[in-house]
Design a protein around this motif. Sequence first.
Motif, PDB file in Angstrom:
ATOM      1  N   ARG B  48       0.831  -1.210   0.000  1.00 56.44           N
ATOM      2  CA  ARG B  48       0.000   0.000   0.000  1.00 56.44           C
ATOM      3  C   ARG B  48       0.859   1.250   0.000  1.00 56.44           C
ATOM      4  NH1 ARG B  48      -4.695  -1.632  -1.861  1.00 56.44           N
ATOM      5  NH2 ARG B  48      -5.293  -3.586  -0.864  1.00 56.44           N
ATOM      6  N   HIS B  49       2.145   1.106   0.322  1.00 55.92           N
ATOM      7  CA  HIS B  49       3.017   2.272   0.475  1.00 55.92           C
ATOM      8  C   HIS B  49       4.159   2.296  -0.526  1.00 55.92           C
ATOM      9  CE1 HIS B  49       1.073   3.089   4.371  1.00 55.92           C
ATOM     10  NE2 HIS B  49       1.105   1.777   4.533  1.00 55.92           N
ATOM     11  N   PHE B  50       4.525   1.125  -1.005  1.00 55.86           N
ATOM     12  CA  PHE B  50       5.628   1.064  -1.967  1.00 55.86           C
ATOM     13  C   PHE B  50       5.269   0.088  -3.080  1.00 55.86           C
ATOM     14  CE2 PHE B  50       7.593   2.434   1.946  1.00 55.86           C
ATOM     15  CZ  PHE B  50       8.407   3.471   1.520  1.00 55.86           C
ATOM     16  N   ALA B  51       5.804   0.377  -4.260  1.00 60.89           N
ATOM     17  CA  ALA B  51       5.529  -0.473  -5.414  1.00 60.89           C
ATOM     18  C   ALA B  51       6.129  -1.859  -5.226  1.00 60.89           C
ATOM     19  CB  ALA B  51       6.068   0.185  -6.680  1.00 60.89           C
ATOM     20  N   GLY B  52       7.161  -1.957  -4.425  1.00 63.42           N
ATOM     21  CA  GLY B  52       7.800  -3.246  -4.213  1.00 63.42           C
ATOM     22  C   GLY B  52       9.036  -3.086  -3.362  1.00 63.42           C
ATOM     23  N   LYS B  53       9.699  -4.191  -3.114  1.00 63.90           N
ATOM     24  CA  LYS B  53      10.894  -4.155  -2.280  1.00 63.90           C
ATOM     25  C   LYS B  53      11.980  -3.291  -2.933  1.00 63.90           C
ATOM     26  CE  LYS B  53      13.964  -7.512  -0.174  1.00 63.90           C
ATOM     27  NZ  LYS B  53      14.503  -8.873  -0.398  1.00 63.90           N
ATOM     28  N   ASP B  54      12.144  -3.452  -4.235  1.00 62.94           N
ATOM     29  CA  ASP B  54      13.143  -2.665  -4.942  1.00 62.94           C
ATOM     30  C   ASP B  54      12.915  -1.176  -4.730  1.00 62.94           C
ATOM     31  OD1 ASP B  54      13.926  -5.113  -5.870  1.00 62.94           O
ATOM     32  OD2 ASP B  54      12.978  -4.880  -7.834  1.00 62.94           O
ATOM     33  N   ALA B  55      11.648  -0.780  -4.756  1.00 62.96           N
ATOM     34  CA  ALA B  55      11.335   0.646  -4.646  1.00 62.96           C
ATOM     35  C   ALA B  55      11.810   1.213  -3.320  1.00 62.96           C
ATOM     36  CB  ALA B  55       9.840   0.868  -4.820  1.00 62.96           C
ATOM     37  N   MET B  56      11.702   0.401  -2.272  1.00 58.98           N
ATOM     38  CA  MET B  56      12.178   0.880  -0.973  1.00 58.98           C
ATOM     39  C   MET B  56      13.675   1.152  -1.023  1.00 58.98           C
ATOM     40  SD  MET B  56      10.211  -1.749   1.593  1.00 58.98           S
ATOM     41  CE  MET B  56       8.714  -2.550   1.015  1.00 58.98           C
ATOM     42  N   LEU B  57      14.420   0.178  -1.524  1.00 59.32           N
ATOM     43  CA  LEU B  57      15.865   0.360  -1.600  1.00 59.32           C
ATOM     44  C   LEU B  57      16.206   1.570  -2.454  1.00 59.32           C
ATOM     45  CD1 LEU B  57      18.655  -0.752  -0.893  1.00 59.32           C
ATOM     46  CD2 LEU B  57      18.590  -2.052  -3.013  1.00 59.32           C
ATOM     47  N   ALA B  58      15.519   1.699  -3.578  1.00 58.51           N
ATOM     48  CA  ALA B  58      15.804   2.826  -4.464  1.00 58.51           C
ATOM     49  C   ALA B  58      15.578   4.148  -3.750  1.00 58.51           C
ATOM     50  CB  ALA B  58      14.932   2.739  -5.715  1.00 58.51           C
ATOM     51  N   GLU B  59      14.443   4.251  -3.069  1.00 59.25           N
ATOM     52  CA  GLU B  59      14.155   5.511  -2.389  1.00 59.25           C
ATOM     53  C   GLU B  59      15.195   5.801  -1.317  1.00 59.25           C
ATOM     54  OE1 GLU B  59      10.088   6.272  -2.054  1.00 59.25           O
ATOM     55  OE2 GLU B  59      10.262   7.608  -0.317  1.00 59.25           O
ATOM     56  N   LEU B  60      15.623   4.748  -0.623  1.00 61.90           N
ATOM     57  CA  LEU B  60      16.647   4.935   0.399  1.00 61.90           C
ATOM     58  C   LEU B  60      17.948   5.464  -0.197  1.00 61.90           C
ATOM     59  CD1 LEU B  60      16.203   1.796   2.674  1.00 61.90           C
ATOM     60  CD2 LEU B  60      15.965   4.184   3.340  1.00 61.90           C
ATOM     61  N   LEU B  61      18.416   4.794  -1.250  1.00 57.82           N
ATOM     62  CA  LEU B  61      19.724   5.156  -1.786  1.00 57.82           C
ATOM     63  C   LEU B  61      19.692   6.522  -2.458  1.00 57.82           C
ATOM     64  CD1 LEU B  61      21.068   1.762  -3.130  1.00 57.82           C
ATOM     65  CD2 LEU B  61      21.567   2.957  -1.013  1.00 57.82           C
ATOM     66  N   VAL B  62      18.629   6.789  -3.201  1.00 55.38           N
ATOM     67  CA  VAL B  62      18.523   8.108  -3.823  1.00 55.38           C
ATOM     68  C   VAL B  62      18.438   9.176  -2.738  1.00 55.38           C
ATOM     69  CG1 VAL B  62      17.077   9.594  -5.238  1.00 55.38           C
ATOM     70  CG2 VAL B  62      17.473   7.235  -5.937  1.00 55.38           C
ATOM     71  N   GLY B  63      17.663   8.893  -1.705  1.00 60.32           N
ATOM     72  CA  GLY B  63      17.530   9.856  -0.616  1.00 60.32           C
ATOM     73  C   GLY B  63      18.854  10.158   0.051  1.00 60.32           C
ATOM     74  N   ILE B  64      19.617   9.127   0.336  1.00 59.03           N
ATOM     75  CA  ILE B  64      20.927   9.336   0.954  1.00 59.03           C
ATOM     76  C   ILE B  64      21.791  10.225   0.082  1.00 59.03           C
ATOM     77  CG2 ILE B  64      23.010   8.206   1.783  1.00 59.03           C
ATOM     78  CD1 ILE B  64      21.303   5.609   1.888  1.00 59.03           C
ATOM     79  N   SER B  65      21.889   9.852  -1.186  1.00 61.58           N
ATOM     80  CA  SER B  65      22.779  10.581  -2.085  1.00 61.58           C
ATOM     81  C   SER B  65      22.348  12.036  -2.197  1.00 61.58           C
ATOM     82  CB  SER B  65      22.766   9.924  -3.466  1.00 61.58           C
ATOM     83  OG  SER B  65      23.013   8.546  -3.355  1.00 61.58           O
ATOM     84  N   GLU B  66      21.033  12.251  -2.292  1.00 65.12           N
ATOM     85  CA  GLU B  66      20.548  13.629  -2.390  1.00 65.12           C
ATOM     86  C   GLU B  66      20.849  14.406  -1.121  1.00 65.12           C
ATOM     87  OE1 GLU B  66      16.451  13.132  -3.298  1.00 65.12           O
ATOM     88  OE2 GLU B  66      16.721  13.326  -5.470  1.00 65.12           O
ATOM     89  N   GLN B  67      20.634  13.750   0.017  1.00 65.23           N
ATOM     90  CA  GLN B  67      20.863  14.434   1.276  1.00 65.23           C
ATOM     91  C   GLN B  67      22.327  14.854   1.422  1.00 65.23           C
ATOM     92  OE1 GLN B  67      19.251  12.235   4.575  1.00 65.23           O
ATOM     93  NE2 GLN B  67      20.428  13.404   6.080  1.00 65.23           N
ATOM     94  N   LEU B  68      23.214  13.928   1.079  1.00 63.71           N
ATOM     95  CA  LEU B  68      24.637  14.263   1.182  1.00 63.71           C
ATOM     96  C   LEU B  68      24.988  15.418   0.246  1.00 63.71           C
ATOM     97  CD1 LEU B  68      26.382  10.785   1.420  1.00 63.71           C
ATOM     98  CD2 LEU B  68      26.412  12.607   3.117  1.00 63.71           C
ATOM     99  N   LEU B  69      24.502  15.323  -0.993  1.00 66.74           N
ATOM    100  CA  LEU B  69      24.866  16.338  -1.982  1.00 66.74           C
ATOM    101  C   LEU B  69      24.310  17.703  -1.609  1.00 66.74           C
ATOM    102  CD1 LEU B  69      26.173  17.182  -4.570  1.00 66.74           C
ATOM    103  CD2 LEU B  69      24.155  16.400  -5.821  1.00 66.74           C
ATOM    104  N   THR B  70      23.024  17.762  -1.277  1.00 67.15           N
ATOM    105  CA  THR B  70      22.440  19.068  -0.956  1.00 67.15           C
ATOM    106  C   THR B  70      23.071  19.628   0.316  1.00 67.15           C
ATOM    107  OG1 THR B  70      20.617  18.060   0.274  1.00 67.15           O
ATOM    108  CG2 THR B  70      20.257  18.502  -2.061  1.00 67.15           C
ATOM    109  N   GLY B  71      23.367  18.759   1.281  1.00 68.93           N
ATOM    110  CA  GLY B  71      24.056  19.229   2.475  1.00 68.93           C
ATOM    111  C   GLY B  71      25.406  19.838   2.125  1.00 68.93           C
ATOM    112  N   GLY B  72      26.152  19.160   1.281  1.00 72.94           N
ATOM    113  CA  GLY B  72      27.459  19.672   0.875  1.00 72.94           C
ATOM    114  C   GLY B  72      27.328  20.998   0.137  1.00 72.94           C
ATOM    115  N   ARG B  73      26.360  21.065  -0.785  1.00 74.39           N
ATOM    116  CA  ARG B  73      26.194  22.305  -1.554  1.00 74.39           C
ATOM    117  C   ARG B  73      25.818  23.460  -0.640  1.00 74.39           C
ATOM    118  NH1 ARG B  73      23.069  19.910  -6.868  1.00 74.39           N
ATOM    119  NH2 ARG B  73      24.942  19.597  -8.140  1.00 74.39           N
ATOM    120  N   LEU B  74      24.995  23.150   0.353  1.00 71.58           N
ATOM    121  CA  LEU B  74      24.596  24.191   1.296  1.00 71.58           C
ATOM    122  C   LEU B  74      25.822  24.767   1.995  1.00 71.58           C
ATOM    123  CD1 LEU B  74      21.625  24.999   2.112  1.00 71.58           C
ATOM    124  CD2 LEU B  74      22.127  23.927   4.303  1.00 71.58           C
ATOM    125  N   ARG B  75      26.699  23.897   2.425  1.00 71.63           N
ATOM    126  CA  ARG B  75      27.886  24.361   3.134  1.00 71.63           C
ATOM    127  C   ARG B  75      28.796  25.164   2.214  1.00 71.63           C
ATOM    128  NH1 ARG B  75      28.362  21.366   7.970  1.00 71.63           N
ATOM    129  NH2 ARG B  75      26.548  20.026   8.168  1.00 71.63           N
TER     130      ARG B  75
END
Lengths: 232, 232
Positions: B48-75
């Motif tokens: 009901r919340h994710f298309a599948g197991k893969d989608a969870m992993l994808a969202e996690l990894l993309v989220g991490i990478s985005e968070q690191l990058l935007t944090g770095g750019r902010l600094r």
Amino acid sequence: MATRTDAPTRREQILKEAARLFAERGFHGVGVDEIGAAVGISGPGLYRHFAGKDAMLAELLVGISEQLLTGGRLRVAEAGTDGDPGVLLDSLIEGHIDFALDDRPLITLHDRELDRLRDADRKLVRQLQRQYVELWVSVVRELHPALAEPGARSAVHSVFGLLNSTPHLGRPGSLPGRTDTAALLHRMARGAFAAAADAVAQEEVAREEVAREEVMKEGVAVEGVAAGTPEA
Amino acid sequence: MATRTDAPTRREQILKEAARLFAERGFHGVGVDEIGAAVGISGPGLYRHFAGKDAMLAELLVGISEQLLTGGRLRVAEAGTDGDPGVLLDSLIEGHIDFALDDRPLITLHDRELDRLRDADRKLVRQLQRQYVELWVSVVRELHPALAEPGARSAVHSVFGLLNSTPHLGRPGSLPGRTDTAALLHRMARGAFAAAADAVAQEEVAREEVAREEVMKEGVAVEGVAAGTPEA
DNA sequence: GCAACAAGTTAATGAGCGTTAACGCGTTTC
DNA sequence: GAAACGCGTTAACGCTCATTAACTTGTTGC
């Protein structure tokens, strides 16, 4: 270090290919048929050489840990008890770098698939790893007495992280050649350890200052920085 | 950095638990039933919340990478173009350490399960990672102009390996507390970069010596050590 | 020459697991 | 107040995959 010239046995072929595949796609990500195909036989043929897929991983991980530990012990023994700890640390670093550069798949497996082992095997590997770490810790503390044991252990783990980063260093071609890469990693490791010791030294200096000021107030003697106790 | 006070949504609960489980036993090593159980619902309820197991992993990894990058750019943006590169590098290191210490499971996933993604997602994550690395590389080269680009890139990857070693630093209790650990890692990272630059400097000095000797023989003038070119 | 064995093969088995189907039920929403 | 919907449930399907069975074949030992 006897250099082998005879042909690799089938077991060794399998282990090598399995290591590569496990490192590339993870233990659960690769099937026995793939491993078999990689050495020219098919699927269940592997069971003539190994009890199962788990056994291959176990043998790989135990082998790595043993190789690292015995290599480290050898270098310590060569250095003797009166040697320069700096030279010995250089030797340990060099050995670890050689391993990390020559056997990237194994390095990858080493800290990635440990949990997939049966309890007994995992315990064994952990024990070997721990001994290897403690070996480094004692050398590092001899070279940098300012480092307390917990800090030294953390520092060693971190430097392992640094040295084991080789799999992320892109395929050969973009990076500056094996010799230069090894030299770079080596100096970074030494620099990291030195910085770790500096950090502690400065903190202890700061605490020392505070302590001395309090002493001035109370008129009580304080002993200097205690030398590291060799072992538990 | 807006601190959240509202309750986490179900999606977020799932992602958090999935990250923990994936980090502990690997993507293929954990089943959807387990993830569901970790948040109090069972198995297929996740769909009901994710298309599948893969989608969870994808969202996690993309989220991490985005968070690191935007944090770095902010600094980088906060530092401005005229800031001290040393201060900026300290800021980047601090941010990365905070992330590594606060979200150990995510750090683990970050370089462990990337290959389990669909091509599109993997490409995206790789691209974000690359940008993050290049951000560091430019700052490091500004601080240490002696470092050429390939060496700087290797050094950055290696320092990431160092900083990302936190998952191996045993459970909280044996190590010297979060603040001290962060300080230790920070100094080691700086020390590693400095040593990397020294290495290059010394190599260039060595080559310079050779060049100068040849010059003596040939009687030709040679320019001094070139300052690092800012960008390609 | 022939038992014994080492090292394969393909076919079958059986468990695990991601995903889908079919259904229930409280809460909005108009 | 009832249709729509969000959020669960359990049961069933189908696929992958490690492992085993049954069988073949070349080589060794005596």
